[in-house]
Enzyme design. Structure first.
Site, PDB file in Angstrom:
ATOM      1  N   GLY A 120      -6.975  41.683  46.078  1.00  0.00           N
ATOM      2  CA  GLY A 120      -6.915  42.344  44.777  1.00  0.00           C
ATOM      3  C   GLY A 120      -6.784  41.349  43.642  1.00  0.00           C
ATOM      4  O   GLY A 120      -6.178  40.288  43.795  1.00  0.00           O
ATOM      5  N   GLU A 140      -5.337  48.922  35.712  1.00  0.00           N
ATOM      6  CA  GLU A 140      -5.351  48.450  34.315  1.00  0.00           C
ATOM      7  C   GLU A 140      -4.475  47.221  34.091  1.00  0.00           C
ATOM      8  O   GLU A 140      -4.567  46.577  33.062  1.00  0.00           O
ATOM      9  CB  GLU A 140      -4.973  49.567  33.326  1.00  0.00           C
ATOM     10  N   GLY A 141      -3.639  46.889  35.085  1.00  0.00           N
ATOM     11  CA  GLY A 141      -2.772  45.714  34.918  1.00  0.00           C
ATOM     12  C   GLY A 141      -3.270  44.490  35.666  1.00  0.00           C
ATOM     13  O   GLY A 141      -2.747  43.400  35.491  1.00  0.00           O
ATOM     14  N   ARG A 142      -4.277  44.671  36.513  1.00  0.00           N
ATOM     15  CA  ARG A 142      -4.626  43.574  37.427  1.00  0.00           C
ATOM     16  C   ARG A 142      -5.503  42.491  36.793  1.00  0.00           C
ATOM     17  O   ARG A 142      -5.612  41.393  37.338  1.00  0.00           O
ATOM     18  CB  ARG A 142      -5.344  44.124  38.668  1.00  0.00           C
ATOM     19  N   GLU A 174       4.076  53.014  44.548  1.00  0.00           N
ATOM     20  CA  GLU A 174       2.952  53.640  45.258  1.00  0.00           C
ATOM     21  C   GLU A 174       3.149  53.696  46.767  1.00  0.00           C
ATOM     22  O   GLU A 174       2.567  54.527  47.437  1.00  0.00           O
ATOM     23  CB  GLU A 174       1.621  52.967  44.911  1.00  0.00           C
ATOM     24  N   ASP A 191       1.669  42.526  43.347  1.00  0.00           N
ATOM     25  CA  ASP A 191       2.707  43.288  44.052  1.00  0.00           C
ATOM     26  C   ASP A 191       4.047  42.558  44.090  1.00  0.00           C
ATOM     27  O   ASP A 191       5.080  43.179  44.319  1.00  0.00           O
ATOM     28  CB  ASP A 191       2.275  43.589  45.489  1.00  0.00           C
ATOM     29  N   ASP A 202      -1.593  38.462  53.526  1.00  0.00           N
ATOM     30  CA  ASP A 202      -2.593  38.498  54.611  1.00  0.00           C
ATOM     31  C   ASP A 202      -3.592  37.350  54.478  1.00  0.00           C
ATOM     32  O   ASP A 202      -3.942  36.699  55.465  1.00  0.00           O
ATOM     33  CB  ASP A 202      -3.363  39.829  54.598  1.00  0.00           C
ATOM     34  N   TYR A 261       7.866  67.156  27.994  1.00  0.00           N
ATOM     35  CA  TYR A 261       7.260  66.816  29.289  1.00  0.00           C
ATOM     36  C   TYR A 261       8.145  65.897  30.110  1.00  0.00           C
ATOM     37  O   TYR A 261       8.812  64.989  29.565  1.00  0.00           O
ATOM     38  CB  TYR A 261       5.937  66.060  29.089  1.00  0.00           C
ATOM     39  N   LYS A 320      -0.896  34.626  45.424  1.00  0.00           N
ATOM     40  CA  LYS A 320      -1.391  35.596  44.446  1.00  0.00           C
ATOM     41  C   LYS A 320      -1.033  37.003  44.866  1.00  0.00           C
ATOM     42  O   LYS A 320      -1.104  37.305  46.047  1.00  0.00           O
ATOM     43  CB  LYS A 320      -2.918  35.477  44.373  1.00  0.00           C
ATOM     44  N   THR A 321      -0.638  37.842  43.994  1.00  0.00           N
ATOM     45  CA  THR A 321      -0.625  39.294  44.114  1.00  0.00           C
ATOM     46  C   THR A 321       0.289  39.885  43.051  1.00  0.00           C
ATOM     47  O   THR A 321       1.421  39.427  42.863  1.00  0.00           O
ATOM     48  CB  THR A 321      -0.218  39.853  45.499  1.00  0.00           C
ATOM     49  N   MET A 329       1.467  50.739  40.943  1.00  0.00           N
ATOM     50  CA  MET A 329       0.902  49.997  42.069  1.00  0.00           C
ATOM     51  C   MET A 329       1.936  49.088  42.706  1.00  0.00           C
ATOM     52  O   MET A 329       3.004  48.848  42.142  1.00  0.00           O
ATOM     53  CB  MET A 329      -0.268  49.146  41.581  1.00  0.00           C
ATOM     54  N   GLY A 330       1.567  48.541  43.823  1.00  0.00           N
ATOM     55  CA  GLY A 330       2.470  47.626  44.516  1.00  0.00           C
ATOM     56  C   GLY A 330       2.382  47.780  46.027  1.00  0.00           C
ATOM     57  O   GLY A 330       3.201  47.220  46.748  1.00  0.00           O
ATOM     58  N   ARG A 331       1.435  48.526  46.493  1.00  0.00           N
ATOM     59  CA  ARG A 331       1.196  48.764  47.926  1.00  0.00           C
ATOM     60  C   ARG A 331       2.471  49.157  48.662  1.00  0.00           C
ATOM     61  O   ARG A 331       2.801  50.324  48.673  1.00  0.00           O
ATOM     62  CB  ARG A 331       0.550  47.561  48.582  1.00  0.00           C
ATOM     63  N   ARG A 373     -12.330  41.454  50.214  1.00  0.00           N
ATOM     64  CA  ARG A 373     -11.265  41.638  51.198  1.00  0.00           C
ATOM     65  C   ARG A 373     -11.708  41.346  52.637  1.00  0.00           C
ATOM     66  O   ARG A 373     -11.058  41.782  53.592  1.00  0.00           O
ATOM     67  CB  ARG A 373     -10.708  43.065  51.105  1.00  0.00           C
TER      68      ARG A 373
HETATM   69  P1  FBP Z   1      -3.455  42.206  46.989  1.00  0.00           P
HETATM   70  O1  FBP Z   1      -2.308  42.393  47.932  1.00  0.00           O
HETATM   71  O2  FBP Z   1      -4.701  41.817  47.666  1.00  0.00           O
HETATM   72  O3  FBP Z   1      -3.094  41.289  45.871  1.00  0.00           O
HETATM   73  O4  FBP Z   1      -3.754  43.614  46.311  1.00  0.00           O
HETATM   74  C1  FBP Z   1      -2.831  44.268  45.545  1.00  0.00           C
HETATM   75  C2  FBP Z   1      -3.229  45.675  45.172  1.00  0.00           C
HETATM   76  O5  FBP Z   1      -3.445  45.745  43.785  1.00  0.00           O
HETATM   77  C3  FBP Z   1      -2.184  46.685  45.619  1.00  0.00           C
HETATM   78  O6  FBP Z   1      -1.148  46.805  44.671  1.00  0.00           O
HETATM   79  C4  FBP Z   1      -2.987  47.937  45.788  1.00  0.00           C
HETATM   80  O7  FBP Z   1      -2.379  48.818  46.699  1.00  0.00           O
HETATM   81  C5  FBP Z   1      -4.295  47.420  46.320  1.00  0.00           C
HETATM   82  O8  FBP Z   1      -4.431  46.103  45.834  1.00  0.00           O
HETATM   83  C6  FBP Z   1      -5.482  48.230  45.901  1.00  0.00           C
HETATM   84  O9  FBP Z   1      -6.616  47.711  46.531  1.00  0.00           O
HETATM   85  P2  FBP Z   1      -8.115  47.891  46.036  1.00  0.00           P
HETATM   86  O10 FBP Z   1      -8.310  46.954  44.897  1.00  0.00           O
HETATM   87  O11 FBP Z   1      -8.929  47.475  47.206  1.00  0.00           O
HETATM   88  O12 FBP Z   1      -8.265  49.301  45.608  1.00  0.00           O
END
Ligand code: FBP
Length: 548
Positions: A78, A422-424, A308, A202, A173, A240, A199-200, A247-249, A142
């Site tokens: 990512g 939007e943050g990546r 997430e 997350d 990974d 509301y 990098k990540t 995000m953050g897997r 990936r």
């Molecule tokens: P990496 O671990 O490869 O840095 O990816 C992070 C991430 O942004 C996660 O937060 C998210 O769950 C995932 O990638 C989404 O993957 P994709 O870009 O394939 O939709």
């Protein structure tokens, strides 16, 4: 490329480097031999050539010119803000060692190495991408590098281009695979070095020696800006409840960092949910109770931050996912022949009774996510699960029951958001611009010093950049054995939120007050020009972790 005014002005930014790297060449200081974090015997047996190497620190040395070197670089996984600066730091580092050095970028991730899809990254190209977000300079992918045939295909192009070292910029990974590749090339005595970069967004690739993964800072600041804006809207209209998934897997670092920045009414931390063995209903009850308590004070509004990866951390869901992982790994072929409309029933019929019942009770979209849409690493793509809607629907149902029982006196209307993509690729903050450039430059020094199987490391990152400590950490040091696709494999241990850690404790100390009072913070957008306290602050997570 048509450029924005900010992009043009930002291109001139000179990232700050640790003092030791500014001088010229570096002196290598080697520490004691290292061990893996766990499963030492097994890891040592699998990595006989790259296990136990010392931690390396760079200090200022005499400037020297080395023979020209060719280096290859891969962006893996990512996107994360700052990747272009890792590449520009690497480029500047190898050019400083010898102006005839060359940098080759493999296109669209590790697949580019295997397919021999590459381009030379010249000064003109690099200059177009300095201090910009995104991975578009060469693209990312990936594809997993894990088969010997892939390593050999890679070797062919590496040798053809006269490449001495490969830099893999990736998450846990990808760096695991970088380590396996380093070991393979070392065992074959090919003379090809492999260096990793952390990098990540997350934030889950960190340990004693890797203080943070790049991109986490910018991504969290970007999300916190918009959450802050939502909170101001929320506190203006007062009608509301905003359910915001971040995000953050797996790990909840992003949600926790954003909570520390914006002070929401509720922040769920998956690691706590797991530790307390909470069920989905427990999480829903926790949220609903705060909604009811605020309603009793006339406040029918609020914000909920949701990591997430939450569903994977609810123990019953985790048991279900573990059985699904093993089952699908063993029966992938048979499963691929089942008609889409029959897949749910097929899975229900194959699982153990407990897991089958839970699987059958899930909404269709969540159930499908758990079995069908997996990434190439075999992970559930949690970013596609609508946890924010799942929770708000369940909270609404509970509040309706409580209303009848007289336990809820207000109104409940929800809005849903997911902040991830939007943050990546945001333009890197000063922290990420400096950190990434330093990581890339450090990688060039590791290469120049003949190292392989190391991850580029820059520490002491809450101090001014000049005082940062650059060096390298053996990747085997971060490894342990884990079950993947039903098999035990050596992998870098993922860093989850520590419940005894300072950032989580800071949340716990304040969350009951934030729940009831409306004490929102509005961080505003990332600032690239201006006073250092506005532009150069590291994350709250880093500040709390390093406040000794
Ligand atoms: P990496 O671990 O490869 O840095 O990816 C992070 C991430 O942004 C996660 O937060 C998210 O769950 C995932 O990638 C989404 O993957 P994709 O870009 O394939 O939709």
């Amino acid at each position: 490329m048509t450029k924005s005014a900010l992009q043009i002005a930002r291109a001139a930014y000179q990232p700050k480097l640790p003092k030791a790297l500014v001088a010229g060449d570096v002196k290598v200081v080697e520490g004691a031999a290292t061990q893996s974090v766990a499963d030492q015997k097994a890891i040592q047996a699998l990595f006989p050539n790259t296990y136990g190497m010392p931690i390396i620190t760079f200090e200022s040395g005499e400037a020297v010119t080395l023979p020209a070197i060719n280096v290859g670089v891969i962006l893996s996984g990512g996107q994360a803000p700052g990747g272009h600066n890792v590449i520009s730091g690497l480029f500047d580092g190898i050019k400083k060692l010898n102006a005839d050095s060359k940098l080759y970028g493999f296109i669209l991730g590790p697949g580019g190495l295997v397919d021999h899809n590459y381009m030379e990254l010249t000064a003109d190209i690099i200059n177009e991408y300095r201090n910009t977000g995104g991975f578009d300079i060469i693209g990312s992918g990936r594809t997993k590098l894990e088969e010997e045939s892939q390593f050999e295909k890679g070797r062919e192009i590496i040798q053809q281009l006269g490449i001495k070292a490969l830099v893999i910029i990736g998450g846990d990974d990808s760096n695991t695979n970088a380590c396996v590749l380093a070991e393979y090339y070392a065992s074959k005595k090919y003379g090809i070095q492999v260096i990793g970069c952390p990098k990540t967004i997350d934030g889950d690739l960190k340990n004693e020696m890797i203080e943070t993964s790049f991109g986490f800072d910018t991504a969290c600041k970007t999300y916190s800006e918009v959450i802050g804006n939502i909170q101001r809207d929320c506190n203006s209209a007062r009608k509301y409840w905003h359910f915001i998934k971040l995000m953050g897997r797996s790990a909840s670092h992003i949600a926790l960092e954003c909570a520390l920045q914006v002070q929401p009414n509720i922040c769920i931390v998956s690691e706590e949910v797991e530790a307390k063995d909470m069920s989905l209903d427990d999480v829903v009850t926790y949220i609903a109770q705060i909604v009811a308590d605020r309603a009793a004070r006339g406040h029918n509004f609020g914000t909920v931050l949701i990591p997430e990866g939450l569903v994977e951390f609810i123990p019953a869901m985790k048991r279900l996912i573990a059985e699904l992982n093993d089952f699908l790994a063993a029966n992938a072929e048979e499963f691929s022949h089942i008609k889409r409309s029959h897949q749910r029933d097929y899975i229900v019929s194959k699982l153990s009774p407990e897991n089958s019942a839970i699987y059958a009770s899930l909404p269709e979209s969540v159930a499908r996510q758990l079995t069908l849409d997996r990434d190439p690493h075999g992970n559930v793509q949690v970013s596609l699960i609508d946890t924010e809607k799942l929770l708000s629907e369940m909270v609404a149902t509970k509040l309706a029951i409580w209303k009848k029982e007289g336990k809820f006196v207000g109104k409940f209307a929800a809005q849903h958001h997911f902040f991830g993509y939007e943050g990546r690729c945001a333009a890197p903050s000063n922290f990420d611009a400096d950190y990434c450039y330093s990581l890339g430059y450090t990688a060039s020094m590791l290469i120049a010093n003949g190292k392989t199987g190391y991850m580029s490391s820059v520490r002491n990152t809450t101090a001014p950049a000049a005082e940062w400590i650059a060096g390298g950490v053996p990747i085997t040091m971060m490894m342990n054995m884990e079950r993947r696709h039903g098999e035990l494999k050596p992998v870098i241990q993922k860093a989850l939120v520590k419940l005894e850690g300072a950032p989580f404790k800071a949340l716990v100390a304040q969350r009951d007050r934030w729940a009831i009072e409306t004490d929102y913070v509005y961080p505003g957008p990332i600032q690239y020009f201006g006073p250092t306290e506005v532009c150069d602050q590291p994350t709250k997570t880093l500040q709390l972790e390093q406040a000794k």
